[in-house]
Design an enzyme around this catalytic site. Structure first.
Site, PDB file in Angstrom:
ATOM      1  CD1 TRP A 112      -2.331  -2.136   1.694  1.00 53.88           C
ATOM      2  CD2 TRP A 112      -3.040  -1.075  -0.137  1.00 53.88           C
ATOM      3  NE1 TRP A 112      -3.378  -2.857   1.162  1.00 53.88           N
ATOM      4  CE2 TRP A 112      -3.832  -2.230   0.049  1.00 53.88           C
ATOM      5  CE3 TRP A 112      -3.294  -0.245  -1.237  1.00 53.88           C
ATOM      6  CZ2 TRP A 112      -4.866  -2.568  -0.835  1.00 53.88           C
ATOM      7  CZ3 TRP A 112      -4.330  -0.587  -2.110  1.00 53.88           C
ATOM      8  CH2 TRP A 112      -5.097  -1.741  -1.893  1.00 53.88           C
ATOM      9  CG  ASP A 182      -3.318   3.711   4.248  1.00 48.98           C
ATOM     10  OD1 ASP A 182      -4.356   3.517   4.922  1.00 48.98           O
ATOM     11  OD2 ASP A 182      -3.084   3.127   3.171  1.00 48.98           O
ATOM     12  CE  LYS A 206      -9.211  -3.125   3.264  1.00 51.88           C
ATOM     13  NZ  LYS A 206      -7.914  -2.549   2.974  1.00 51.88           N
TER      14      LYS A 206
HETATM   15  C1  LIG Z   1      -7.530  -1.764   1.801  1.00 48.51           C
HETATM   16  C2  LIG Z   1      -6.448  -0.784   1.934  1.00 48.51           C
HETATM   17  C3  LIG Z   1      -6.328   0.298   1.051  1.00 48.51           C
HETATM   18  C4  LIG Z   1      -7.263   0.496  -0.140  1.00 48.51           C
HETATM   19  O1  LIG Z   1      -8.509   0.914   0.286  1.00 48.51           O
HETATM   20  P1  LIG Z   1      -9.648   1.320  -0.766  1.00 48.51           P
HETATM   21  O2  LIG Z   1     -10.719   1.886   0.106  1.00 48.51           O
HETATM   22  O3  LIG Z   1     -10.045   0.098  -1.503  1.00 48.51           O
HETATM   23  O4  LIG Z   1      -9.079   2.357  -1.685  1.00 48.51           O
HETATM   24  C5  LIG Z   1      -5.305   1.207   1.265  1.00 48.51           C
HETATM   25  N1  LIG Z   1      -4.438   1.053   2.288  1.00 48.51           N
HETATM   26  C6  LIG Z   1      -4.516   0.029   3.143  1.00 48.51           C
HETATM   27  C7  LIG Z   1      -3.538  -0.079   4.257  1.00 48.51           C
HETATM   28  C8  LIG Z   1      -5.525  -0.930   2.992  1.00 48.51           C
HETATM   29  O5  LIG Z   1      -5.598  -1.960   3.851  1.00 48.51           O
END
Ligand SMILES: *Cc1c(COP(=O)(O)O)cnc(C)c1O
Length: 394
Positions: A112, A182, A206
């Site tokens: 990511w 993030d 998540k």
């Molecule tokens: C799932 C995830 C993303 C992507 O998320 P989207 O909402 O599908 O854009 C980005 N960063 C991390 C750490 C993730 O687990």
């Protein structure tokens, strides 16, 4: 004799998906109970205006609950945006880097972070302050391995790399630059000092609800850095001014996020309670890895193992297939690892119940007892031609 009444709850499998992921069953039941008519409103949450008093109350309560849970002070705004975590890969550098002539520093601890820096390159100068790619993103930088640039516009990190299963146990020291994080896959999983972050963001699907809403917590003084001329919907100031209602927000996703926040607070003992619960679940699985004499080879180094995504390999891909199939027969599903790492990934987010993790632990022990030849395999990874395994043996 009458058949025992089947309940939908009894039909639920233990869902180890990495996202969208398991929700607390109490939250699902609560949503179901109120779906046809919100109490006191007479319409479904799916039908009401985002400008209605009823939705105002839901949004304001959700912001207040998040502020309470995370201890967010007046220094930061809490926004609910769309476009997923992925849009933040672009919005962060658009607002904090574009036109500044400065450099943004990135700590790349997995897929990511590597995806995020690609978007930043389109907006300005970036500097890789550390990248774990050489060993398949199986660890964090050691002390002294982070090389920051002079006066970066911000320093970017991913608190939990969902695919590799690598999690920062605490924030790295990055000096006075704003830290951007993030936190998509460990948001609300443990206490956090939000005051240390310039921007902390997380998609909800998540650990905090369903797809459609991304929580962005931003330090107010950073709003002054957004360049004029950005598309309105990509400018954080638009969403601050509009109270996350500059256009129609994802009403239902915000409603679910509010329910999950209150579940964490009232049923799980807040973030401290949540962290204890998560650590206990993760320990069950990591203890099996550590006691397996290499039959189960963890991807992440022990000191940065994720409490959310447990990643490991078996001695051969055939055994991995048999492991996943055997697990499915016990009602344990979505255990196949991401194709870039291979092997097994058990995502055990906040809402994953302890008994499901116990069942997975039992499957691991029984599978090794039936198929294990620890002396022959002993942590060997040479049978795996994939990048992740090659990196781990290096
Ligand atoms: C799932 C995830 C993303 C992507 O998320 P989207 O909402 O599908 O854009 C980005 N960063 C991390 C750490 C993730 O687990």
């Amino acid at each position: 004799m009458t058949e025992p009444q089947r309940t939908p709850e009894a039909d639920r499998l233990a869902n180890f998906s990495s996202g969208p992921a398991v929700l607390p069953v109490e939250v699902l039941a609560d949503i179901q109970a109120d779906l046809l008519a919100l109490p006191g409103v007479g319409s479904s949450i799916l039908e009401i205006s985002h400008r209605s008093l009823a939705f105002d109350r839901i949004l304001e309560e959700t912001v207040a609950d998040l502020r309470g849970l995370l201890g967010v002070g007046d220094s930061h705004d809490v926004l609910f945006l769309q476009g997923g975590a992925s849009l933040q890969f672009s919005m962060v550098p658009m607002n904090l880097l574009r036109g500044t002539g400065r450099t943004a520093d990135y700590l790349i601890t997995g897929t990511w972070g590597a995806t995020a820096i690609k978007e930043a390159r389109k907006e300005g100068a970036v500097h890789v302050a550390w990248d774990g790619a050489a060993t398949g993103h199986d660890r964090l930088p050691a002390r002294g391995e982070i090389h920051l640039s002079t006066d970066p516009a911000y320093v970017y990190m991913t608190s939990n790399e969902t695919i590799q299963g690598v999690q920062w146990p605490a924030e790295p020291a990055v000096g006075s630059a704003p830290l951007v994080c993030d936190a998509s896959s460990d948001f609300l999983s443990r206490p956090l000092d939000v005051s240390r972050y310039g921007i902390l963001y997380a998609c909800a699907q998540k650990n905090a609800g369903i797809a459609g809403v991304t929580v962005v917590i931003i330090r107010r003084d950073l709003l002054g850095r957004s360049p004029d001329g950005l598309p309105a919907m990509l400018d954080y100031r638009t969403h601050v001014t509009g109270g996350s209602r500059a256009n129609t927000p994802p009403v239902f996703a915000i409603y679910v996020l509010g329910k999950v926040c209150r579940w964490v607070r009232d049923a799980m003992g807040g973030l401290e309670g949540m962290a204890r619960h998560n650590a206990a679940k993760a320990k069950l699985l990591y203890d099996v890895l550590d006691g397996s004499a290499g039959f189960y080879a963890g991807h992440a180094h022990p000191e940065c193992r994720s409490m959310m995504n447990v990643t490991f390999r078996l001695p051969t891909e055939d055994l991995e297939k048999a492991f996943v199939a055997g697990a499915a027969r016990r009602g344990l599903v979505e255990l196949k690892g991401h194709r870039s790492v291979g092997g097994i990934r058990a995502s055990i987010y906040n809402a994953m119940p302890l008994p499901a993790v116990v069942a997975l632990r039992d499957h691991m022990l029984e599978f090794q007892a039936a198929h294990g030849h620890p002396a022959a395999h002993g942590g060997q990874t040479a049978q795996h031609p994939t990048a992740g395994a090659a990196a781990r043996s290096g």
